[in-house]
Structure formats: structure tokens, C-alpha cells
Scaffold this motif. Sequence first.
Motif, PDB file in Angstrom:
ATOM      1  N   TRP A  95      38.341  29.610   5.797  1.00 40.99           N
ATOM      2  CA  TRP A  95      37.378  30.720   5.694  1.00 40.99           C
ATOM      3  C   TRP A  95      37.505  31.681   6.886  1.00 40.99           C
ATOM      4  CZ3 TRP A  95      36.559  25.716   6.715  1.00 40.99           C
ATOM      5  CH2 TRP A  95      36.020  25.372   7.953  1.00 40.99           C
ATOM      6  N   ARG A  98      43.498  33.987   6.832  1.00 36.22           N
ATOM      7  CA  ARG A  98      43.933  34.319   5.462  1.00 36.22           C
ATOM      8  C   ARG A  98      45.098  33.437   5.024  1.00 36.22           C
ATOM      9  NH1 ARG A  98      44.810  34.836   1.092  1.00 36.22           N
ATOM     10  NH2 ARG A  98      44.674  36.596  -0.337  1.00 36.22           N
ATOM     11  N   ASN A 185      46.231  41.172   2.956  1.00 38.28           N
ATOM     12  CA  ASN A 185      46.978  40.409   1.967  1.00 38.28           C
ATOM     13  C   ASN A 185      48.478  40.452   2.286  1.00 38.28           C
ATOM     14  OD1 ASN A 185      48.612  40.309  -0.669  1.00 38.28           O
ATOM     15  ND2 ASN A 185      46.642  39.432  -1.236  1.00 38.28           N
ATOM     16  N   ASP A 215      41.755  42.106   3.439  1.00 44.87           N
ATOM     17  CA  ASP A 215      41.615  41.103   2.382  1.00 44.87           C
ATOM     18  C   ASP A 215      41.112  39.834   3.055  1.00 44.87           C
ATOM     19  OD1 ASP A 215      41.755  39.789  -0.013  1.00 44.87           O
ATOM     20  OD2 ASP A 215      43.865  39.270   0.196  1.00 44.87           O
ATOM     21  N   THR A 218      37.375  34.982   2.743  1.00 42.83           N
ATOM     22  CA  THR A 218      36.135  34.635   2.036  1.00 42.83           C
ATOM     23  C   THR A 218      35.848  35.587   0.887  1.00 42.83           C
ATOM     24  OG1 THR A 218      35.038  35.933   3.744  1.00 42.83           O
ATOM     25  CG2 THR A 218      34.977  33.546   3.987  1.00 42.83           C
ATOM     26  N   GLY A 219      36.801  36.483   0.578  1.00 46.92           N
ATOM     27  CA  GLY A 219      36.577  37.400  -0.540  1.00 46.92           C
ATOM     28  C   GLY A 219      35.552  38.471  -0.191  1.00 46.92           C
ATOM     29  N   GLU A 261      30.438  34.649  -3.097  1.00 46.77           N
ATOM     30  CA  GLU A 261      31.281  34.917  -1.925  1.00 46.77           C
ATOM     31  C   GLU A 261      30.400  35.591  -0.887  1.00 46.77           C
ATOM     32  OE1 GLU A 261      34.469  37.412  -3.318  1.00 46.77           O
ATOM     33  OE2 GLU A 261      35.282  35.889  -4.641  1.00 46.77           O
ATOM     34  N   ASP A 479      50.014  35.783  -2.483  1.00 51.74           N
ATOM     35  CA  ASP A 479      49.004  35.392  -3.471  1.00 51.74           C
ATOM     36  C   ASP A 479      48.153  36.605  -3.817  1.00 51.74           C
ATOM     37  OD1 ASP A 479      47.570  35.705  -1.179  1.00 51.74           O
ATOM     38  OD2 ASP A 479      46.595  33.748  -1.210  1.00 51.74           O
ATOM     39  N   GLU A 480      47.247  36.389  -4.754  1.00 54.54           N
ATOM     40  CA  GLU A 480      46.397  37.485  -5.230  1.00 54.54           C
ATOM     41  C   GLU A 480      45.423  37.927  -4.144  1.00 54.54           C
ATOM     42  OE1 GLU A 480      46.251  39.039  -8.431  1.00 54.54           O
ATOM     43  OE2 GLU A 480      48.249  38.132  -8.328  1.00 54.54           O
ATOM     44  N   ARG A 481      45.029  39.200  -4.208  1.00 57.08           N
ATOM     45  CA  ARG A 481      43.993  39.711  -3.303  1.00 57.08           C
ATOM     46  C   ARG A 481      42.648  39.059  -3.647  1.00 57.08           C
ATOM     47  NH1 ARG A 481      41.693  43.651  -0.607  1.00 57.08           N
ATOM     48  NH2 ARG A 481      43.511  44.719   0.190  1.00 57.08           N
ATOM     49  N   ARG A 482      41.862  38.756  -2.604  1.00 52.41           N
ATOM     50  CA  ARG A 482      40.552  38.120  -2.852  1.00 52.41           C
ATOM     51  C   ARG A 482      39.390  39.101  -2.700  1.00 52.41           C
ATOM     52  NH1 ARG A 482      41.518  32.703   0.859  1.00 52.41           N
ATOM     53  NH2 ARG A 482      43.572  32.233  -0.002  1.00 52.41           N
ATOM     54  N   THR A 483      39.579  40.104  -1.849  1.00 53.11           N
ATOM     55  CA  THR A 483      38.480  41.040  -1.567  1.00 53.11           C
ATOM     56  C   THR A 483      38.613  42.270  -2.456  1.00 53.11           C
ATOM     57  OG1 THR A 483      38.403  40.303   0.713  1.00 53.11           O
ATOM     58  CG2 THR A 483      37.399  42.417   0.253  1.00 53.11           C
TER      59      THR A 483
END
Length: 816
Positions: A95, A98, A185, A215, A218-219, A261, A479-483
Amino acid sequence: MGEAEKYLDLPLEDVLGDRFGRYSKYIIQERALPDARDGLKPVQRRILYAMLKDGNTSDKPFRKAAKTVGNVIGNYHPHGDSSVYEAMVRMSQEWKVRNLLIEMHGNNGSIDGDPPAAMRYTEARLSSIAQELLQDIEKETVEFIPNFDDTQEEPVVLPAMYPNLLVNGSTGISSGYATDIPPHNLNEVIDAAIMQIDDPECTVQELMTVLRGPDFPTGGIVQGVDGIRKAYETGKGKVVVRAKTDIEDIRGGKQQIVITEVPYEVVKANLVKKMDELRFDKKVEGIAEVRDDTDRTGLRIVIEVKKEADAEGILNYLYKNTDLQVTYNFNMVAIHNRTPQLLGLKQLLHSYITHQKEVVTNRSRHELRKAKERQHIVEGLKKAISILDEVIETIRSSKDKKDAKNNLISRFEFSEPQAEAIVTLQLYRLTNTDITTLDNESNELAKEIEKLERILSSEKNLFAVIKKDLKKIKKTYGDERRTVIEEKIQELKIDLEVMVPSEDVIVSVTKEGYVKRTSLRSYSSSKNERPGMKETDDLIYFNELNTTDTLLLFTKKGQYLYMPIHELPDIRWKDNGQHVGNIVQLDREDELLKAIAVREFTEDSNLLFFTKNGMAKKTSLQAYKAQRYSKALVAVKVKENDEVVNVEMTNGNEEVFIGTKLGYGLRFLESEVSLVGQRAAGVKGINLKDGDEVINGLTFDLSKEEQAVIGLITQRGSMKKMPIQEFETSTRAKRGLVMLRELKSKPHQVVGLEKFETNDVIAVQTENEEVTHIETSILRNTDRYSNGSFVVDTKKNGDVSEAWKYTSHIKTEEQE
């Protein structure tokens, strides 16, 4: 050398300046700030390097954290073990980081701010992406320096096969500099780096088409693309980070807010606690319960909303008043060319690319040298195999290894490295070392050498290698973006109606400054008893108001307290209120004078202030609507030896009456007092004789009140009432007309002046603090020249010291 020369006589500021300067330089360069090239602080770099040297890598089993910490302290970082272990733990917390640099087994803390287990319980190893930071470190890619005790070497910077500073961000405080770089990211950062390699002149705007913004691990949701752009251009900028929330309908027509989130760096437990406190303190109405449903499947905070409440409004209130929404301030400071610099996105990428050019060049040179050395040896072996029998013969007839080498060199013209390789060749190697294998190796090496020389001869080829390496990392670890990024920062408008359920309450204020609101239920069950207060205290305000109203409390020194009714303490009728001093800061010497309730701060209402020295001031009510009200605010400017005697709310077309201690009364139109600003002092209302002072100022709306009656009380315990028509309308700043007949001995002096309405009660206090309540209806109207009727026995109790109007709703002891 004599005794005298041993001491330097230096001014203290020079010594202090020099020492602090050195210390600051150390802190900045060697502790708190990350390097722009690999994005690591010294302690982090040393931890990763120590783990690599120790073989504590992602393909091997985990190893005790304490062992690593011991290594780091013993070999590279002579500081406290806790600081090393904390740095190590942070690199393993998903958390916070990244892309994790360390994998840890055991308790490594939590997003609730729990501490990690001690290092003797946890185990760790490098993550595979951390090995990409250390990749090729043995190939002379980076500069090494001696460690603190000169027993080993340590790297100045890591080769860093991806732009770690942007990917994992950094935060730190040193002397004079702080840094805050958010995580990004990996895919986007690599795309941006490649874009910058292809077109060094590209703009931040263009880079932002691939690198859209932070990014966070924790999103959450980031708002404010302009803030991101400014940060990427200048290194400083701010954005809003808010939690990811959903409003769900649940059984019974109720709703709940679900948070999945939370913003970066927010401690979840504290957030939940704060939201629950708001519910408990009734700061926001409509929350039924706040609970943390987080489990191993993921984060989940649920806020159950009461049936009628507005979930959207509550959510906005929580965004504004808790860490459900925080501002993130970019401050992208890193060590660049050995100095701390504020870097924009272009400079950060540029410094990384420059570093990569160096790393790849150094690596290619190293590999080229190794290939050429091996090529040379392969040539020697090929030659040796073609004349194998003579070579063996020569070696057998030599005395020792050294002699054998010399003989080979002199007889067959081998070079020193070739002779060394032949002499140390093990016999079993002769079984399968045929000429074709060596030819193949020779061809491979030739290709390799050509390739490396191509790379070293042209920058274009060098960049192609860097890009290929970066793409490989992107493919492996991306990997995919979280935010989620949103263009605009949402304005949070909070309706009072959301937070405060509209409820009618009884509000009371006492002379000594105790305030409270009471539910109508508690009031009606009290059967008209006096409210709870101290023996010596009395009411100055009592009324039924709504929780959405505001109470303005004015003080003698010309200040006012702004109190939304819903923020007043909710206390039973029988119990004492809370002192205003506990709610709002107020001067010790100051005291409350008057309370005025306001439903809406409109333009067509005014406040009219009267002071003891005869000043009158009028200001629009709107000027008193306060945004921040944690301390007393200025209501009117009052001179040193003056004080406010009354404040009235008017509509602009009323009449004013000012009465003085020596018995003069002046009536004029309110319109004569012009409107001024909140902090102004006003104009002269009445012209006072020496030794006279204003007792009170009153206002009358004669369009509504035919029976306007003025009542006064004198120090001798006499009371009289006169219709306002007894006074003709004059103009302001005059002396006024007499209200009492002159007496030679012991003339009457006014101690109280009020507007008498039909069922008013007047409280009269004498010098020995006896309070008597007199109903005004027992008196009949008189003219200006009478001295009224005696209502208080002043022989027994002393002169009347003050009098005030009692609120009509509450029975006094006398009436009972």
C-alpha cells in the motif's frame, strides 16, 4: 610550535555555520533525498545491494530480515538498525510502494498503521523487479566507492533498468529540502521514457498522452489534470486524491456508502475512527453506523445511512471534513549532479536516460573487452589443438608451470594469457575439444564483438538497446493502472440541510455566558421551571429556534460570536449549559450582552449598535455571516473607555430612541445613521452632558407597533412607562428631552431603559444582589415629567444597580 598556536579563535557564527552546512549537505546527499537516476535513497540502495551480494534473491528461499539488517549495518550503513529495518519494511508494503522491491514473509505492518513484527520474526528476499535495478552491476556499469571502513566497495548508484524514481515515487525531509514524488504506472513511465528518447524535444503535454498522472498503489481517484501538468512542468503542483466510493441501496429503502479504495498514505483505521466520531458528535446527521468490513478479499468500509438522509450530501461532507479526500502536493526534489534540484518530468526522464546511456555504454565496453579476451584465448586453443602432440611434449618436458608457460611462449609464440589457458586446461577437456566447437565459439564471439562495436559506435544503436531493454521490462512487469484520473476538481457544496436535520429546539443564553439548546420534549416536561443555571445567574435570551438557524452573541467590547444552532451543545432543560468560552475563544474581561437569532443573512436587514458614549453604528446583516468562527469576531470598533450597550436588528425604516443615565431621551429616524462596514465605529447618536452615559438604545417599527411604550427604572427603585408619542421626532446627535422631573435632593438616575410590551417582566437587581421581578402591566402610562412609582424597597436592599427585561415565556418565582 608554541602553546598559543594550538587554538583557533573563531567567531561562533562561522563555526556554527560551517558545521551546520556540512551536516545539511550530508543529510541532503546521504540520507533523505533520492537520486534522480535510480530513485533510491542511500539506505535503500545499500539494503538492495547487500541482499544481492548475499544471494538473497527472488529465486532462492526467504531469509531472516535481521540477517540482512546486520549485513547492511556492518558493511555499508553504520546507522541504527531500526532505521534500516523501517526502510526495508517500507519497500515491502504494497500500500506504500507501487512495484515492491522486497518480498516479505510475516507481519510487515498494515494500512491501518499497525507496526510490523520485529526483524527477528520476519523474513525477506529481493523481488524480481528489484533485481532489474541491480542488473549487470558486476559488469562495471556504475561507479563504486569504498564503504565506510574501506574494507569493501559499494555502488554510488544502481544500474536501474527502469525509471524507478517515477515508478515508486519517494518522500523525505532533509534540512532545507523536502520531496514528494508520487508513484506512477510502470507501463506509462516506460512509454514516456521511450517517447522522450525518440523525440527529445517533445512537450510535457505530449508526454502526458502516455503518462497520464500518478498511479497510487492504493488506487483511488485523482482530480485536477491542470495540477498534474503544472507539477510535470515545474516540479510543484497539487491534485486532489479521493477515495473510491459507491452508494448502494439496501433493504428497507435505506442506502449505504461503500468505500473500496482510500487515498494514498491515509491510515485507514484513523479514517474510520474520524468518520465514526463525526457520527457520534452529531456533526453530520443521517449516519446510522460506520464499520470496517475489510477482510482478506479486500478493503471495504461501510457507512450506513439513516432512512430519510441524503447519502450524496453526507458523502460530500465526509470528503470535505475527513481524509476521504486529501490534497497531494507534488514537490519533485531529487539529487541530480550531486545537488538537490526541483525537477519537472522532462528533467527526470532526461537524467534517467543519460544514466542509461552511461550504463549501457559501460556494460557494452565491459562485454566487448571480455569477448575480445575470450576470442584471443579461443584462437590460442585452436592453434594448440592443431599441434597438440608437440604442446603436450613441451609441457611434459618442463620443470614446473612457470617453465611450461615460458617454453610454450618461446617455442610456439603463444601469448601469456593463451599459454595460461593451455597450461590450466584439464585433461578431460581434450576428449571433446575438437576444432569445430572452437570454430563455432569463435564465430559467435566475432558476431558479438561486431554487435558491441556497433552499439558503441552510434548513439542510435545505443538507444535501440535501451528501448529494447525497457520494452522487455514493460512486458514482464507491467500491470493495469489502479488510480482513475479525472479532469476537474469537484467543488464540494454542502447543504446545511444535509448535515443538520431541521428540528425545532429551545435555545437559552445566560448572563454569565452559558448557552445550550434543549429539545422541546425536555422543555415541555419541565412545567415552566427556570432552566438549570448558577444561583447568581439569569437568562438574557430564551426562544424557540430551528437547528438550521444561527445565533449571534454580542459582547460589551464590540465582538460577536457566531454560533450555528446545530453546533450548540444539546443539554437537558434542568442542567446547566456550556460556557461559551469552551466553544469559542473569548476575552476573560468581556461579557455577553445580547443574543440575536438569524434565519437568513439577507441584505434588507441591518444591525444597529449603541455604545455607552453615545455612538450609533449600522451595518448590513450580511456582513456578519462568518466562514470561520472558532474565535470571537469584530462586530463594531469600540474606543478604549467605551462599551456596547445594545444591538438591535432593524429593517432600515425604523425609529431609534436613545436614553441616558441623567434622564435624557432622543428620538430620531434610523435612516439618519448611514450604513458602514463591519469593522467601522459609526456616528454620534446622542450629544451627552459631562458625566452622562447611554443606558440603552431601542428601535421601533411604528408601522407595526401602535402601542410603542418606553419604560425606565431608576436607582431609587422607581419605575415609569411613557408612550413614544411623548417624544417628538428630532435628529441625531442632539441632547434630547428630559424623561424625569428634576429633584434638588437625591435626583433620580436611570439604571434601566426598555421597550415595554404587554406581558413583559422586568428583573431588577439591587446592590445586595437581591433580584425582584416586576410585571410591567401593573403600571399605567405617564408623561415625561413624572418620576414614576416606587416598586422596589431601596432602604432595605440598597440602590438598584441594574435592570433588564425578562423573557415572557418563563414564569418567575414571584409569579408562581
